[in-house]
Design a protein around this motif. Structure first.
Motif, PDB file in Angstrom:
ATOM      1  N   GLN A 260      38.470  45.645  28.665  1.00 46.22           N
ATOM      2  CA  GLN A 260      37.745  46.064  29.872  1.00 46.22           C
ATOM      3  C   GLN A 260      38.313  45.328  31.092  1.00 46.22           C
ATOM      4  N   SER A 261      38.129  45.960  32.260  1.00 41.90           N
ATOM      5  CA  SER A 261      38.681  45.304  33.449  1.00 41.90           C
ATOM      6  C   SER A 261      37.718  44.238  33.996  1.00 41.90           C
ATOM      7  N   CYS A 262      38.275  43.423  34.891  1.00 40.33           N
ATOM      8  CA  CYS A 262      37.583  42.241  35.411  1.00 40.33           C
ATOM      9  C   CYS A 262      36.238  42.620  36.070  1.00 40.33           C
ATOM     10  N   ASN A 263      35.200  41.894  35.758  1.00 42.97           N
ATOM     11  CA  ASN A 263      33.857  42.072  36.357  1.00 42.97           C
ATOM     12  C   ASN A 263      33.268  43.477  36.192  1.00 42.97           C
ATOM     13  N   SER A 264      33.710  44.203  35.163  1.00 44.01           N
ATOM     14  CA  SER A 264      33.247  45.589  35.043  1.00 44.01           C
ATOM     15  C   SER A 264      32.091  45.767  34.053  1.00 44.01           C
ATOM     16  N   VAL A 265      31.818  44.731  33.243  1.00 42.81           N
ATOM     17  CA  VAL A 265      30.878  44.924  32.127  1.00 42.81           C
ATOM     18  C   VAL A 265      29.549  44.230  32.418  1.00 42.81           C
ATOM     19  N   ILE A 266      28.454  44.926  32.088  1.00 43.52           N
ATOM     20  CA  ILE A 266      27.155  44.262  32.124  1.00 43.52           C
ATOM     21  C   ILE A 266      26.813  43.853  30.689  1.00 43.52           C
ATOM     22  N   VAL A 342      33.170  40.267  32.139  1.00 43.46           N
ATOM     23  CA  VAL A 342      31.711  40.338  32.333  1.00 43.46           C
ATOM     24  C   VAL A 342      31.366  40.082  33.804  1.00 43.46           C
ATOM     25  N   GLY A 343      30.738  41.091  34.404  1.00 35.66           N
ATOM     26  CA  GLY A 343      30.414  40.989  35.832  1.00 35.66           C
ATOM     27  C   GLY A 343      28.937  40.776  36.086  1.00 35.66           C
ATOM     28  N   VAL A 403      21.800  47.957  37.624  1.00 33.48           N
ATOM     29  CA  VAL A 403      23.155  47.733  37.105  1.00 33.48           C
ATOM     30  C   VAL A 403      24.186  48.067  38.184  1.00 33.48           C
ATOM     31  N   ARG A 404      23.972  49.171  38.879  1.00 30.76           N
ATOM     32  CA  ARG A 404      24.941  49.567  39.913  1.00 30.76           C
ATOM     33  C   ARG A 404      24.933  48.571  41.077  1.00 30.76           C
ATOM     34  N   ARG A 405      23.737  48.096  41.431  1.00 29.29           N
ATOM     35  CA  ARG A 405      23.662  47.103  42.512  1.00 29.29           C
ATOM     36  C   ARG A 405      24.489  45.867  42.141  1.00 29.29           C
ATOM     37  N   LEU A 406      24.392  45.461  40.886  1.00 29.45           N
ATOM     38  CA  LEU A 406      25.062  44.220  40.476  1.00 29.45           C
ATOM     39  C   LEU A 406      26.564  44.405  40.242  1.00 29.45           C
ATOM     40  N   ILE A 407      26.928  45.510  39.601  1.00 33.30           N
ATOM     41  CA  ILE A 407      28.340  45.673  39.202  1.00 33.30           C
ATOM     42  C   ILE A 407      29.166  46.372  40.288  1.00 33.30           C
ATOM     43  N   VAL A 408      28.553  47.330  40.986  1.00 30.54           N
ATOM     44  CA  VAL A 408      29.347  48.169  41.899  1.00 30.54           C
ATOM     45  C   VAL A 408      29.149  47.774  43.366  1.00 30.54           C
ATOM     46  N   ASP A 409      27.913  47.485  43.763  1.00 30.02           N
ATOM     47  CA  ASP A 409      27.616  47.350  45.193  1.00 30.02           C
ATOM     48  C   ASP A 409      28.072  46.012  45.779  1.00 30.02           C
ATOM     49  N   GLU A 410      28.138  46.012  47.113  1.00 29.52           N
ATOM     50  CA  GLU A 410      28.488  44.804  47.870  1.00 29.52           C
ATOM     51  C   GLU A 410      27.537  43.649  47.534  1.00 29.52           C
ATOM     52  N   GLU A 411      26.260  44.021  47.357  1.00 25.65           N
ATOM     53  CA  GLU A 411      25.233  43.017  47.039  1.00 25.65           C
ATOM     54  C   GLU A 411      25.641  42.177  45.808  1.00 25.65           C
ATOM     55  N   GLY A 412      26.142  42.855  44.779  1.00 23.63           N
ATOM     56  CA  GLY A 412      26.567  42.162  43.559  1.00 23.63           C
ATOM     57  C   GLY A 412      27.773  41.272  43.828  1.00 23.63           C
ATOM     58  N   LYS A 413      28.690  41.782  44.676  1.00 13.95           N
ATOM     59  CA  LYS A 413      29.883  40.969  44.982  1.00 13.95           C
ATOM     60  C   LYS A 413      29.467  39.679  45.689  1.00 13.95           C
ATOM     61  N   GLU A 414      28.499  39.804  46.605  1.00 16.79           N
ATOM     62  CA  GLU A 414      28.004  38.612  47.320  1.00 16.79           C
ATOM     63  C   GLU A 414      27.386  37.629  46.322  1.00 16.79           C
ATOM     64  N   MET A 415      26.633  38.174  45.369  1.00 16.41           N
ATOM     65  CA  MET A 415      26.013  37.287  44.368  1.00 16.41           C
ATOM     66  C   MET A 415      27.076  36.583  43.544  1.00 16.41           C
ATOM     67  N   ARG A 416      28.142  37.315  43.213  1.00 15.05           N
ATOM     68  CA  ARG A 416      29.210  36.699  42.429  1.00 15.05           C
ATOM     69  C   ARG A 416      29.860  35.560  43.213  1.00 15.05           C
ATOM     70  N   LYS A 417      29.986  35.757  44.546  1.00  8.09           N
ATOM     71  CA  LYS A 417      30.562  34.682  45.374  1.00  8.09           C
ATOM     72  C   LYS A 417      29.663  33.461  45.347  1.00  8.09           C
ATOM     73  N   ARG A 418      28.342  33.697  45.529  1.00  9.90           N
ATOM     74  CA  ARG A 418      27.412  32.555  45.500  1.00  9.90           C
ATOM     75  C   ARG A 418      27.430  31.908  44.114  1.00  9.90           C
TER      76      ARG A 418
END
Ligand code: UDP
Length: 450
Positions: A260-266, A342-343, A403-418
C-alpha cells in the motif's frame, strides 16, 4: 547495575491479568532487566503471560487463582476483589517457596498493578517496599478520583441533558467523558476507585505516561500525594521489542501493508475487551468500504456479540471488503502503527493503543466504548489535537466521512503534521536528559536504595 559485586537485586512484578495491563508491566520488567535487575513475574492462573516470550524473567503462577471471567456477563468489581483475595492467600507462600530455592538475589521491592492492591499488604507484612504501577493515563486517574467528590456533590449520576456540560475543574472533560465502567454499578465502582487512589504504605507510583503529554495532570497528582511519582513512559518505546501478546499475531498483514502507498491505510482495532453488536459491526464494514480507502481491520474472535468471527457479514459486502480491505484476528499492532502505509487509526482509545499511535505520529478516529477510553479520546481530539471523535452510535455514513476526513482531507494532513511534532517531542523525553529518562534514573536509584 551490579550492586555489591555480582549480586543482582530482584524486582517482583504483579500484573493485572488483562492484555492492556500485562503489556506495560512486562515492558517495565524489560526496562528494569536491562538496568541490571532480576525480574520475577507473579501472576494469576487466569490469562497467564507466556514465559517463552521473556526467557530472562522468572514466572511464578499462583495456585488456585483461575477464574471464568466473561467480559459480557461478569462484574469487573467482583472479579478484581475475588482475584485479590485468591492471590493474597497464595502470594506469601509462593514468594517464600521461591526464596527457599536458593536464588542468590534478594527481593528489592514489589511493583504491582494498582488493581492488584493486595500486594501492598503482603509487602508490608514481609517488610518489603512496594511501588504502584498505573497503566492508564494520568488525566484518567484524576478524572477517576474526582468521581468520589462529584458523587458527594450530587453531580453524578447525571441526567442525559447534562452529558455535554463541562465537568467542574476537569477541563476538557464533559460529563459523558467521565470514566465510569460499564461492568459494574456506580457504588461498587466508587469503592474500587477509593481502593486504587490510596497508596497506603507504597513508596512511589510509576505512570506509563510522558511529561510533554500530561504535564499539568501529573503536577496535580504530585500535589495530591506524599510519595514520588515517576512518569517514565512511553514504556513500549523504552523496553526491548519482545511481544507480550496473549493472542497469536497474524503478521501476514505486514506483507499486505508493504503493497500500500504511504499514509493511505486506516488501521481499525478496538483492543482486547471492547465489543460491538452485529448491527454496529455491519455498519462499520459498510462505512469502511464506502470510504473507498484501504483498511486493515482487526476483528478479534468473540468481539462481535452473537458471532464467532466475520461470518455475519452479508455476502455482497464481503466481496467489496476484499477489494480494499484486509481483516485479521489479531495484528502485531506496534509494527502496524509504525508502518508508513498507515495514515490513521480508528481506535477504541485504550491507553496503550493511544500511546502507541501518538508515538508513531498516527492520527486517530476515536470510538471510545467505556471507562478511561472516553477520557483518552477527549484528550486526543481536544488537547493534543491529533484525532477526531465519533460521538454518536456507529453509523456507516459517519464512519465513511470520518475516514475520508482523516486519510484524504486537509484536516487529516494537519493532524499528521501535529502528530509528527508530538512524536518528536516524545522522542526527546526518552533520550538522555529527557523527562522520562530522568524519572527512570530516579526510579532505579530509589529501588537500589531500598
Ligand atoms: N493489540 C495487539 N494487536 C491487536 C490489537 C491490540 O497487539 O490486534 C495490543 C495493543 O498494541 C495494545 C493492547 O493490545 O498494547 C491493547 O491495550 P489497550 O490499552 O489499547 O486497550 P485494552 O485492550 O486494554 O482495552
Amino acid at each position: 547495575m551490579e550492586k555489591q559485586g555480582k549480586r543482582r537485586l530482584r524486582v517482583v512484578l504483579v500484573p493485572l491479568p488483562f492484555q492492556g495491563h500485562i503489556n506495560p508491566m512486562l515492558q517495565l520488567g524489560s526496562i528494569l532487566r536491562s538496568n541490571g535487575f532480576s525480574i520475577t513475574v507473579v501472576h494469576a492462573q487466569y490469562s497467564p503471560p507466556d514465559p517463552s516470550s521473556h526467557p530472562d524473567f522468572s514466572f511464578l503462577s499462583l495456585p488456585d487463582t483461575s477464574s471464568d471471567f466473561n467480559v459480557l456477563t461478569s462484574d469487573a468489581f467482583d472479579f478484581v476483589l475475588q482475584l485479590n483475595a485468591k492471590c493474597k492467600a497464595r502470594f506469601r507462600e509462593c514468594l517464600a517457596a521461591d526464596e527457599a530455592t536458593g536464588a542468590d538475589d534478594g527481593i528489592a521491592c514489589i511493583i504491582y498493578d494498582e488493581f492488584m492492591f493486595f500486594s501492598e499488604e503482603t509487602a508490608k507484612d514481609l517488610n518489603l517496599p512496594s511501588i504502584i504501577l498505573r497503566t492508564s493515563s494520568a488525566s484518567n486517574f484524576l478524572a477517576r478520583t474526582a468521581l468520589i467528590q462529584l458523587k458527594t456533590e450530587g453531580h453524578i449520576p447525571f441526567p442525559e441533558s447534562r452529558s455535554q456540560d463541562p465537568v467542574p475543574k476537569l477541563y476538557p472533560l464533559r460529563f459523558k467523558d467521565l470514566p465510569f465502567s460499564i461492568f459494574t454499578n456506580l457504588e461498587n465502582f466508587l469503592q474500587m476507585v477509593s481502593k486504587t487512589s490510596n497508596s497506603k504504605t507504597s513508596s512511589a507510583i510509576i505512570h506509563n505516561t510522558i511529561n510533554c503529554l500530561e504535564n499539568s495532570s501529573l503536577a496535580k497528582i504530585q500535589q495530591q500525594c506524599q510519595i514520588p511519582i515517576f512518569p517514565i513512559g512511553p514504556m513500549h518505546k523504552i523496553a526491548s521489542a519482545s511481544s507480550s501478546s496473549l493472542l497469536e499475531e497474524d503478521s501476514s498483514c505486514l506483507a499486505w501493508l508493504h503493497k500500500q502507498s504511504c499514509n493511505s491505510v486506516i488501521y481499525v482495532s478496538l483492543g482486547t475487551i471492547a465489543f460491538m453488536d452485529v448491527k454496529e459491526f455491519v455498519e462499520m464494514a459498510w462505512g469502511l468500504t464506502n470510504s473507498q480507502q484501504s483498511f486493515l481491520w482487526v476483528v478479534r474472535p468473540g468481539s462481535v456479540c452473537g458471532a464467532e468471527w466475520i461470518e455475519v457479514l452479508p455476502e455482497g459486502l464481503k466481496e467489496n471488503i476484499d477489494e480494499r480491505g484486509y481483516i485479521v484476528k489479531w495484528a502485531p499492532q506496534k509494527k502496524v502503527l509504525a508502518h508508513n502505509a498507515v495514515g490513521g487509526f480508528l481506535s477504541h482509545c485504550g491507553w496503550n493503543s493511544t500511546l502507541e499511535s501518538i508515538c508513531e505520529g498516527v492520527p486517530m478516529i476515536c470510538k471510545p466504548c467505556f471507562g478511561d477510553q472516553r477520557v483518552n479520546a477527549r484528550y486526543v481530539s481536544h488537547v493534543w489535537s491529533v484525532g477526531l471523535e465519533l460521538e454518536s452510535e456507529l453509523e456507516r455514513g459517519e464512519i465513511e466521512r470520518a475516514v475520508r476526513r482523516l486519510i484524504v482531507d486537509e484536516e487529516g494532513k494537519e493532524m499528521r503534521k501535529r502528530g509528527k511534532n508530538l512524536k518528536e517531542r516524545i522522542e526527546l523525553c526518552i533520550k538522555e536528559g529527557g523527562s522520562s529518562n530522568n524519572s527512570l534514573n530516579e526510579l532505579i536509584e530509589m529501588i537500589m536504595s531500598f
